[in-house]
Design an enzyme around this catalytic site. Structure first.
Site, PDB file in Angstrom:
ATOM      1  N   GLU A 100       0.823  -1.225   0.000  1.00  0.00           N
ATOM      2  CA  GLU A 100       0.000   0.000   0.000  1.00  0.00           C
ATOM      3  C   GLU A 100       0.853   1.269   0.000  1.00  0.00           C
ATOM      4  OE1 GLU A 100      -0.444  -2.637   1.835  1.00  0.00           O
ATOM      5  OE2 GLU A 100      -2.551  -3.064   2.258  1.00  0.00           O
TER       6      GLU A 100
ATOM      7  N   LYS B 281      -1.795 -11.065  23.647  1.00  0.00           N
ATOM      8  CA  LYS B 281      -2.264 -10.300  24.796  1.00  0.00           C
ATOM      9  C   LYS B 281      -2.443 -11.262  25.958  1.00  0.00           C
ATOM     10  CE  LYS B 281      -4.769  -6.034  25.131  1.00  0.00           C
ATOM     11  NZ  LYS B 281      -5.903  -5.227  24.725  1.00  0.00           N
TER      12      LYS B 281
HETATM   13  P1  ADP Z   1       1.226  -8.085   2.480  1.00  0.00           P
HETATM   14  O1  ADP Z   1       0.566  -8.213   1.182  1.00  0.00           O
HETATM   15  O2  ADP Z   1       1.511  -9.364   3.215  1.00  0.00           O
HETATM   16  O3  ADP Z   1       0.738  -6.987   3.356  1.00  0.00           O
HETATM   17  P2  ADP Z   1       3.522  -6.539   2.077  1.00  0.00           P
HETATM   18  O4  ADP Z   1       4.788  -6.994   1.482  1.00  0.00           O
HETATM   19  O5  ADP Z   1       2.862  -5.364   1.595  1.00  0.00           O
HETATM   20  O6  ADP Z   1       2.642  -7.753   1.933  1.00  0.00           O
HETATM   21  O7  ADP Z   1       3.681  -6.576   3.643  1.00  0.00           O
HETATM   22  C1  ADP Z   1       3.674  -5.460   4.453  1.00  0.00           C
HETATM   23  C2  ADP Z   1       3.906  -5.893   5.862  1.00  0.00           C
HETATM   24  O8  ADP Z   1       5.120  -6.609   5.986  1.00  0.00           O
HETATM   25  C3  ADP Z   1       4.059  -4.752   6.827  1.00  0.00           C
HETATM   26  O9  ADP Z   1       2.810  -4.241   7.215  1.00  0.00           O
HETATM   27  C4  ADP Z   1       4.818  -5.407   7.969  1.00  0.00           C
HETATM   28  O10 ADP Z   1       3.961  -6.119   8.831  1.00  0.00           O
HETATM   29  C5  ADP Z   1       5.700  -6.385   7.263  1.00  0.00           C
HETATM   30  N1  ADP Z   1       7.044  -5.818   7.089  1.00  0.00           N
HETATM   31  C6  ADP Z   1       7.567  -5.259   5.995  1.00  0.00           C
HETATM   32  N2  ADP Z   1       8.839  -4.874   6.216  1.00  0.00           N
HETATM   33  C7  ADP Z   1       9.134  -5.191   7.502  1.00  0.00           C
HETATM   34  C8  ADP Z   1      10.275  -5.033   8.346  1.00  0.00           C
HETATM   35  N3  ADP Z   1      11.396  -4.489   7.908  1.00  0.00           N
HETATM   36  N4  ADP Z   1      10.175  -5.468   9.618  1.00  0.00           N
HETATM   37  C9  ADP Z   1       9.043  -6.036  10.094  1.00  0.00           C
HETATM   38  N5  ADP Z   1       7.941  -6.207   9.343  1.00  0.00           N
HETATM   39  C10 ADP Z   1       7.974  -5.794   8.068  1.00  0.00           C
END
Ligand code: ADP
Length: 541
Positions: free
Chosen positions: A330, A439
């Site tokens: 997004e 939680k």
């Molecule tokens: P999806 O379609 O699964 O949302 P994205 O590749 O857009 O695929 O994923 C975004 C999510 O990935 C983020 O909201 C976060 O939770 C996780 N994410 C991305 N980069 C990192 C990072 N460097 N550390 C931790 N989580 C990450």
């Protein structure tokens, strides 16, 4: 009011493509084929082939705004689609080849894909969902692993039928759609994010700026991250705009193949998810001096949290710098990068690692805040956890269709679904995905913090911490651990290791030894699966 007097020059990807031909015609794009041989193209050839693709789409009667899907590995033909499809006014839709055919059928139908460019090696997958997608009119097959059979349009023949001369790309509005990419749908149906030429161009500027990814003309860029995953983090466009050399791995993503190509092509900037780099670190540790990676200036890691022990392992044992970044489909996808600020030069190595292993601070024009369940904005004190919200010129304003309206706030922010702390310096630290939050007795426990600590134990290769159901505390943390080859540790040893850094109530109730941790199509831990398999142990066990 005095109006500015500057040109309203459109920010389109067409400029990036034309610029590469004008200024860097001889610079190379290298693609590794399934048989591991290398194909080399110049930017002049990539430009010419993008023109041929555009003309072919004209000939096939594909209207402006139509979705042209790709089901491809990372290679030059995928790059030609990245450039020729949007520059000719159509919208490229990158299909994720790791998804189940049912999901692919849903996504391709939802996006109303009319043309599909598919690797020959992926035709068996494509044929499993093709019938579901009523909108498909043309299937163009790229013969990555051999000749294209009858009944399909052959990508090379389709291009060869078109002239490269005298074509002028149409003038586009910068707000026209350029690309659609679907989220992986771990929460509900996958949702389409529609990038515009403007958002992609601004994202490209940002990716090239020195304090973000700093992609520059002298780089040799190696996107191991797939082009179907969040636009390969914007690297293809940033590389073409800079005129840097671009290396594509094709389908070979195992550690040995990746490292071999990095050394051979003298890669300076490589990018991929933590799993890839964990494998590479293990390989480098096991074969000291075998691979010359001295050309590498940075390894961009994101998609899920890069464990501090891995970042430090690369730095100390192999003199390789990790650049940890966070983002989302997004967000095109780049949001934050974990660089140190200039005044942090005097910090201890441990303090520096603390910042470098966080998700970093916001790129220019990305704004962050975190809020509690009632929407109240929380303090940047490094402790208070809340959901991260973002806004900026390359952040989605809505999804394609009517999906996911509840992810956008009334005052113009996007709810990321990530639970974070923000410190006074503005560094974001992800403690969980909101759906994975644990939680226990009303208190939040950060699974990411526990995982990072477990992965610093010498016997552990990977660890995922997830919620187990509990009668008294509602939820308790459980850990799934994968040991390194020939290494092991007892639960008591792991517990003692964690007890050095965490309060007692944070410590997992059980350590479950597994062969591998289930993952999503984009390499994230699939905690829903872990909960399904082991979540009831404390109640029933
Ligand atoms: P999806 O379609 O699964 O949302 P994205 O590749 O857009 O695929 O994923 C975004 C999510 O990935 C983020 O909201 C976060 O939770 C996780 N994410 C991305 N980069 C990192 C990072 N460097 N550390 C931790 N989580 C990450």
């Amino acid at each position: 009011m005095l109006a500015g007097r500057m040109m309203a020059f459109p920010l389109t990807l067409t400029h990036i493509l034309e610029r590469a031909r004008t200024y860097f015609p001889t610079h190379e794009v290298v693609s590794r084929r399934p048989d591991k041989s290398l194909l080399r193209h110049t930017y002049a050839q990539i430009h010419a082939r993008s023109v041929q693709l555009a003309r072919a789409l004209d000939r096939l009667g594909v209207a402006k705004g139509t979705r042209v899907a790709t089901l491809c590995w990372n290679h030059h033909a995928h790059l030609e689609a990245y450039l020729g499809v949007p520059a000719s006014g159509r919208v490229i839709h990158t299909l994720n080849l790791r998804l189940h055919p049912t999901e692919l059928g849903y996504i391709a139908s939802h996006a109303e894909d009319e043309v599909v460019i598919v690797d020959r090696s992926l035709l068996p997958l494509f044929e499993k969902f093709r019938a579901e997608v009523k909108s498909i009119r043309h299937v163009i097959v790229y013969g990555d692993d051999g000749p294209v059979g009858d009944g399909y349009l052959d990508y090379e023949k389709v291009l060869a039928a078109e002239s490269t001369e005298g074509y002028v790309f149409p003038e586009l509005d910068e707000n026209d759609a350029a690309m659609i990419c679907y989220t992986s749908g771990t929460t509900g149906n996958p949702k389409g994010v529609v990038f515009s030429h403007r958002s992609m161009t601004l994202h490209t500027f940002m990716a090239c700026s020195a304090d973000c990814l700093g992609v520059r003309g002298s780089d040799v860029v190696f996107p191991v991250v797939p082009m179907f995953h969040a636009a390969a983090w914007g690297l293809p466009y940033a590389t073409v705009m800079s005129g840097a050399k671009l290396i594509f791995p094709g389908p070979h993503l195992d550690a040995a193949s990746v490292v071999e190509l990095m050394a051979q092509e003298k890669v300076t900037l490589a990018a991929g998810v933590p799993t890839i780099w964990l494998g590479i670190l293990a390989l480098l540790d096991a074969s000291p001096g075998k691979f010359d990676l001295s050309s590498v200036r940075s390894m961009l890691i994101g998609g899920s949290a890069a464990p501090p022990a891995m970042i430090e392992g690369f730095r100390v044992r192999h003199r390789l710098e990790v650049m940890h970044a966070w983002g989302m489909t997004e967000m095109s996808p780049l949001g934050t990068v974990a660089h140190l600020k200039s005044h942090m030069a005097e910090l201890t190595d441990e303090q520096k690692l603390g910042y470098r292993s966080s998700q970093g601070f916001a790129a220019p024009f990305v704004e962050c805040r975190h809020v509690d369940e009632s929407g109240k904005i929380l303090p940047w004190d490094g402790v208070t956890m809340g959901e991260l919200e973002v806004r900026g010129p390359w952040v989605a304003q809505s999804y394609f269709g009517d999906d996911g309206a509840d992810r956008f706030t009334k005052d113009g922010w996007f709810k990321t679904g990530d639970v974070v702390t923000l410190c006074a310096e503005g560094y974001v630290r992800i403690t969980d995905r909101s759906k994975d939050v644990i939680k226990s007795g009303g208190e939040w426990i950060s699974s990411v913090a526990l995982e990072n600590a477990l992965m610093s134990h010498p016997a552990i290769l990977e660890a995922a911490v997830f919620a187990g159901r509990h009668e008294k505390w509602a939820e308790r943390p459980l850990a799934a651990v994968v040991f390194k080859t020939d290494k092991t540790a007892t639960s008591d040893e792991l517990r003692d290791h964690l007890a050095q850094s965490f309060a007692k109530f944070w410590l997992p109730d059980e350590y479950i030894v597994v062969q591998q941790i289930p993952r999503t199509s984009t390499g994230k831990f699939l905690k829903t699966k872990l909960r399904e398999l082991y979540g009831d142990r404390l109640i029933t066990g």
